[in-house]
Motif scaffolding. Sequence first.
Motif, PDB file in Angstrom:
ATOM      1  N   UNK A 193       0.829  -1.207   0.000  1.00  0.00           N
ATOM      2  CA  UNK A 193       0.000   0.000   0.000  1.00  0.00           C
ATOM      3  C   UNK A 193       0.861   1.254   0.000  1.00  0.00           C
ATOM      4  N   UNK A 194       1.880   1.252   0.831  1.00  0.00           N
ATOM      5  CA  UNK A 194       2.744   2.433   0.934  1.00  0.00           C
ATOM      6  C   UNK A 194       3.444   2.706  -0.395  1.00  0.00           C
ATOM      7  N   UNK A 195       3.873   1.644  -1.082  1.00  0.00           N
ATOM      8  CA  UNK A 195       4.543   1.803  -2.380  1.00  0.00           C
ATOM      9  C   UNK A 195       3.607   2.365  -3.439  1.00  0.00           C
ATOM     10  N   UNK A 196       2.291   2.212  -3.209  1.00  0.00           N
ATOM     11  CA  UNK A 196       1.302   2.777  -4.137  1.00  0.00           C
ATOM     12  C   UNK A 196       0.794   4.127  -3.641  1.00  0.00           C
ATOM     13  N   UNK A 197       1.594   4.751  -2.760  1.00  0.00           N
ATOM     14  CA  UNK A 197       1.287   6.092  -2.239  1.00  0.00           C
ATOM     15  C   UNK A 197      -0.016   6.124  -1.453  1.00  0.00           C
ATOM     16  N   UNK A 198      -0.350   5.007  -0.843  1.00  0.00           N
ATOM     17  CA  UNK A 198      -1.556   4.960  -0.015  1.00  0.00           C
ATOM     18  C   UNK A 198      -1.102   5.107   1.435  1.00  0.00           C
ATOM     19  N   UNK A 199      -0.941   6.345   1.861  1.00  0.00           N
ATOM     20  CA  UNK A 199      -0.340   6.620   3.170  1.00  0.00           C
ATOM     21  C   UNK A 199      -1.406   6.876   4.233  1.00  0.00           C
ATOM     22  N   UNK A 200      -2.018   5.830   4.671  1.00  0.00           N
ATOM     23  CA  UNK A 200      -2.972   5.928   5.775  1.00  0.00           C
ATOM     24  C   UNK A 200      -2.185   5.898   7.085  1.00  0.00           C
ATOM     25  N   UNK A 201      -2.370   6.897   7.961  1.00  0.00           N
ATOM     26  CA  UNK A 201      -1.572   6.942   9.193  1.00  0.00           C
ATOM     27  C   UNK A 201      -1.793   5.751  10.115  1.00  0.00           C
ATOM     28  N   UNK A 202      -3.000   5.180  10.105  1.00  0.00           N
ATOM     29  CA  UNK A 202      -3.251   4.011  10.953  1.00  0.00           C
ATOM     30  C   UNK A 202      -2.452   2.813  10.448  1.00  0.00           C
ATOM     31  N   UNK A 203      -2.418   2.636   9.119  1.00  0.00           N
ATOM     32  CA  UNK A 203      -1.654   1.526   8.559  1.00  0.00           C
ATOM     33  C   UNK A 203      -0.148   1.728   8.733  1.00  0.00           C
ATOM     34  N   UNK A 204       0.316   2.968   8.554  1.00  0.00           N
ATOM     35  CA  UNK A 204       1.742   3.237   8.752  1.00  0.00           C
ATOM     36  C   UNK A 204       2.111   3.005  10.220  1.00  0.00           C
ATOM     37  N   UNK A 205       1.203   3.355  11.127  1.00  0.00           N
ATOM     38  CA  UNK A 205       1.429   3.060  12.546  1.00  0.00           C
ATOM     39  C   UNK A 205       1.491   1.555  12.773  1.00  0.00           C
ATOM     40  N   UNK A 206       0.589   0.822  12.095  1.00  0.00           N
ATOM     41  CA  UNK A 206       0.611  -0.638  12.209  1.00  0.00           C
ATOM     42  C   UNK A 206       1.953  -1.188  11.731  1.00  0.00           C
ATOM     43  N   UNK A 207       2.486  -0.594  10.667  1.00  0.00           N
ATOM     44  CA  UNK A 207       3.819  -0.989  10.196  1.00  0.00           C
ATOM     45  C   UNK A 207       4.845  -0.812  11.313  1.00  0.00           C
ATOM     46  N   UNK A 208       4.755   0.308  12.018  1.00  0.00           N
ATOM     47  CA  UNK A 208       5.666   0.556  13.129  1.00  0.00           C
ATOM     48  C   UNK A 208       5.531  -0.487  14.225  1.00  0.00           C
ATOM     49  N   UNK A 209       4.297  -0.906  14.528  1.00  0.00           N
ATOM     50  CA  UNK A 209       4.084  -1.917  15.572  1.00  0.00           C
ATOM     51  C   UNK A 209       4.728  -3.247  15.172  1.00  0.00           C
ATOM     52  N   UNK A 210       4.577  -3.604  13.891  1.00  0.00           N
ATOM     53  CA  UNK A 210       5.174  -4.857  13.416  1.00  0.00           C
ATOM     54  C   UNK A 210       6.700  -4.768  13.469  1.00  0.00           C
ATOM     55  N   UNK A 211       7.226  -3.625  13.039  1.00  0.00           N
ATOM     56  CA  UNK A 211       8.677  -3.452  13.095  1.00  0.00           C
ATOM     57  C   UNK A 211       9.190  -3.583  14.530  1.00  0.00           C
ATOM     58  N   UNK A 212       8.421  -3.086  15.479  1.00  0.00           N
ATOM     59  CA  UNK A 212       8.798  -3.245  16.881  1.00  0.00           C
ATOM     60  C   UNK A 212       8.834  -4.714  17.280  1.00  0.00           C
ATOM     61  N   UNK A 213       7.843  -5.467  16.831  1.00  0.00           N
ATOM     62  CA  UNK A 213       7.754  -6.874  17.221  1.00  0.00           C
ATOM     63  C   UNK A 213       8.901  -7.703  16.665  1.00  0.00           C
ATOM     64  N   UNK A 214       9.456  -7.289  15.530  1.00  0.00           N
ATOM     65  CA  UNK A 214      10.582  -8.043  14.969  1.00  0.00           C
ATOM     66  C   UNK A 214      11.923  -7.423  15.366  1.00  0.00           C
ATOM     67  N   UNK A 215      11.890  -6.427  16.259  1.00  0.00           N
ATOM     68  CA  UNK A 215      13.119  -5.852  16.791  1.00  0.00           C
ATOM     69  C   UNK A 215      13.710  -4.709  15.998  1.00  0.00           C
ATOM     70  N   UNK A 216      12.988  -4.229  14.986  1.00  0.00           N
ATOM     71  CA  UNK A 216      13.497  -3.115  14.166  1.00  0.00           C
ATOM     72  C   UNK A 216      13.010  -1.796  14.778  1.00  0.00           C
ATOM     73  N   UNK A 217      13.629  -1.408  15.868  1.00  0.00           N
ATOM     74  CA  UNK A 217      13.186  -0.217  16.599  1.00  0.00           C
ATOM     75  C   UNK A 217      13.391   1.053  15.775  1.00  0.00           C
ATOM     76  N   UNK A 218      14.522   1.151  15.090  1.00  0.00           N
ATOM     77  CA  UNK A 218      14.779   2.346  14.283  1.00  0.00           C
ATOM     78  C   UNK A 218      13.785   2.443  13.132  1.00  0.00           C
ATOM     79  N   UNK A 219      13.441   1.309  12.533  1.00  0.00           N
ATOM     80  CA  UNK A 219      12.431   1.311  11.476  1.00  0.00           C
ATOM     81  C   UNK A 219      11.085   1.757  12.000  1.00  0.00           C
TER      82      UNK A 219
END
Length: 369
Positions: A193-219
Amino acid sequence: MEEPSPTPDPPTNQLGSLNDLAHELASLEDLATRGSWRSILDKVSRARSLNLLTSPHDHLIYLSYNVLAFSKLRRFSEASNEIDTLDDFNSSYYKYETYPRLYPNRSGSMIPFSLRFIHAQLPIKLGNRQEGLDRCYLLLKFIREKIKEKESHDLHDSVRIWKRRENSVLNCLIGHHLGDKEFSLSLDLIKDLINRDYLDPVLVSKLGYIQMQIGDIEGAKGSFNSVETMLNERKSDEYFLSEVQFRNLVNRNKALVYLVGKDYVSAVREYEECIERDHTDVVALNNKALCLMYLRDLSDSIKVLEKALERIPTIALNETLVINLCSMYELAYVNHSEIKRTLSNWIVHVAPDDFDASCTRVLISKDGR
């Protein structure tokens, strides 16, 4: 402490008000709003037995509410059996244009989106995960075809509605994949979605939560910073968020970063900003209480949740919050069983029909006491 996934809307139709098309639709909507799912089942049964439903739309809307009620009450087999009576969603029988005298100037499918959504979810509830995932991906394909169709006709309002539905299904799929720790699939769905310029803040936040779960804190920090940038660009209307909701999302994202770093004091500060803006922000209330518990301030953590239940019972009363409150009782009080029983008795009087009262973990004796 992750943000909750959205739930499907009650049965409706994108063409406008349907009160002129379905028998006593307003009363069904009112019962659903109050969580009176058993009353809905009774109302549908009575309407059918008395032959009060005269049009195809009547039958379809009442069936949709019946399916929703069965699902809310976790009677998934009965919900599935009810949907199976429809056979093919794409049948001409469920199109307005098939009945020009009944529905002049209307076209398209009568099938409410929420019915399609529940149909996709039911196999998972019944233990057939793969069939459910297949249905969810087919529904996602259906939605994206609708978005292309609406975009080709410059129907901007319809595009927004279908993109919101795309969000709901994607959040659902992400939740299922996360539940099985399929992090790469979850990331692929969001990044597409992000690559198609669909920048929904809730989804981008969800991306951040997943990155946290896999240890990618900086991401994760980068994703959360992107959400804050969107807020600063004042585009909240594009994402069905009010400014208060958007600002609270940003604060909750910041709080999660503090939580990972075990800086609970700073996390509490972020949650308090959310609560000051919106005293009904249950995620902030719940997570503030957890932070206070981590800080060994059980008394205040309990007060936060008890006050939430007292002030906004219809909003705050969910299983996660009650489970957390009962856990705090167990840590704080020797006589926690009696305290939890008092809470359980209160819940019986105020909770909707679908609330799982077992989350209080109150043991009931054979004589019912």
